[in-house]
Each structure stands twice: as C-alpha cells, then as structure tokens.
Motif scaffolding. Sequence first.
Motif, PDB file in Angstrom:
ATOM      1  N   ARG A   7       0.841  -1.197   0.000  1.00  0.00           N
ATOM      2  CA  ARG A   7       0.000   0.000   0.000  1.00  0.00           C
ATOM      3  C   ARG A   7       0.875   1.246   0.000  1.00  0.00           C
ATOM      4  N   ARG A 209      -6.180   3.082  -6.303  1.00  0.00           N
ATOM      5  CA  ARG A 209      -7.127   2.450  -5.380  1.00  0.00           C
ATOM      6  C   ARG A 209      -8.539   2.465  -5.979  1.00  0.00           C
ATOM      7  N   SER A 217     -14.154   1.498  -5.372  1.00  0.00           N
ATOM      8  CA  SER A 217     -12.875   1.146  -4.764  1.00  0.00           C
ATOM      9  C   SER A 217     -12.435  -0.239  -5.212  1.00  0.00           C
ATOM     10  N   SER A 219      -9.472  -2.240  -3.866  1.00  0.00           N
ATOM     11  CA  SER A 219      -8.353  -2.316  -2.934  1.00  0.00           C
ATOM     12  C   SER A 219      -7.851  -3.753  -2.798  1.00  0.00           C
TER      13      SER A 219
END
Length: 339
Positions: A7, A209, A217, A219
């Motif tokens: 991340r 993202r 989203s 993710s």
Amino acid sequence: MYIAITRQHLGDNYHDGASDFVNYLEKENEGKAPEDQELFFNQTENDIDVQRVIAEIDANTSKLSKKDPKFYSIMVSPSQAELKHIGNEPERLKQYTRELMKTYAASFYREKEVSVKDVLYFAKLERERVYSEKDKKVKENQAYASKILELQHQIRAIKEGREQGDMAKLQEKIQVLETEAPHKQDGKRIVPGMAKEGHQSHIHIIVSRKDVTNSHSLSPGSKFRTSETILNGEKVKQGFDRDKFYRAAEKNFDKQFGYRRNFVETYHARNLLDKDPKQFFAALLGLPANEKQAARQLLFKAGVKVPSIPVNKAQLAYKAMMKLKKGIGKAMESGSIGI
C-alpha cells in the motif's frame, strides 16, 4: 516469481500523492539521453511520461480520506532462471505484465465482474538491483565492514594528528579483512548500494485504489478474499483473493513462456514451508530423482547450505529440518529461487 503488493506509504514518505513514488521509479533514467530512457506503460500504451502518471493517479481519488491509501504498488520480480528462460527480453516482460494485470482484476470479489479495463495502472521496467542492508550477503559481511570502518577512523585520526600509530600496518589489516570477507562480487566486498550481478530485470506497477471511473474502490489490501457487507441497506460483495492472484500469476508465466517450474520454485511450496514444514520436506522426498536433483541445485544456487535433500523420513530430524527451513525461507523471501 516473487510478487509483492504494498500500500501507499502514509508516513513521512510518499504521503503527498503519487509524485514521490513515481519520481523514485525514475532513478535508472538519471543521466541518460531521452532516447535511452525507460518510460511507463499500461495495458494498451507504451512510452507514457512521468507527468501523466502522476496526474492520472492523483486525480483518481474521489471520496478517499487522508488516511486511505490512494494507490498500491506491485513489484514483479522474476528469478534469474525465469529471466534466462525468456532471454531477459523487456518486451516479453511487458507482455507478461499485461497478462498479470488481467489476473489482478479477476482476483477482486465484486457483484459485477472486474476486468483489466476497470483498472487504472502504470508500469515501469527496471533492469538493475542493488544490495541493501537487509540482504543476507551484506549482513554476513557486516562484522568485517565494522572492523574496517574502525581501522579507517584510526587512520584518519593519525593523519589529522589526533592519534599516533602505524598507518601502513593498519592498512594491511584492512586488506586482510577485505580478503577474508565471505561475500564478494568482481573481487570486491559486497556492500549496500552495490549493483547485483546477473539478470536483474523486474517490473514496478503503480495501481490506483479507485477504478478508472473514479467511482468504485478496488483495494487489493482487503483482509477478505470474499465477503459481503451491508452498505446503504444493500448487500455488497468485497474482497481480493491474493492467494488466487499469486497462483495464477505463476501459472500464467509458465503457460505463456513454456517454463517448467520445479517444486521449490512454486507458490505452493512456499505456503507448505510456512504452514507445514514436515509436509514440505515430505513433498521433496516424493519428487522423481531428476526433479529432486534439480531442486537441490536450485537451493544451492540460492545460497541454501544443504549438501543433499533428505532421502528418508529418518533424516528429517527436527533441528535439521528447522535449520534447513530457515535457510530456504530466506532464499524465498529474497526471490532467489523465484517464489
């Protein structure tokens, strides 16, 4: 094949958008003429410049809070055996990356199937790697490095008149330590920042993202493979199956390039070693003789000190097994045997 998903850093580094990270990926272009520089690419385009990458990633952050990562990075690092198999050809690595991102998209668990067209990403090929303080060879050289540094400080103090001593003898001691250091490359002691020899090509991917519409989203940091939650009174599917992604990434490479993967190179082997070492070594015992020998050679090249793979269950004594597990684990973590 070693693949890592990370991340965006939200601490002191890379916290003001994508610019710091993207500019970091430009390190190999420094000092090169424009025609010799390696530019970014995505699923359909080549030769994408830095400014566009930063602008599109930074603009694709709708409804994300300051604490939310705005992008993820994916590092794709083939082993030297895999690179040798494809001739270390940049275009083949780019082809593989585009297939990999199809697998990435398919690994999301959503109500509507996610395709690579939904993913906003840019990728960059790098050809070099340098040793870091975390590398095993650097760590094992550290005791010699510390002694050499201490001697160099003494020599400097003598030159500046702060101490008395024989600089020639101190220099001789330094030369002895340089010779005795266990790990060298081209005759020089391996230190942090030194470029690694051999094929070192790898791919860095920066992936938003949010999807390309900036409304959903995507993710890969989700702690769920598959899950359902209630959002605005409706059930919503969520999750990212990393296990599925890693396994498919490996199979894609093998199928795409006709690579015959040994057991110790597989993602399955890494999982077994982590979760059930006895089963890992039992699987080694069950390999055909030629594959077992190939496995031993791969482990040896990766720096695992194992004269031979255990040939029967009696040899799988706990202490010996744990020592071997530690060595193989370190090789796997560094990508030395391509897992």
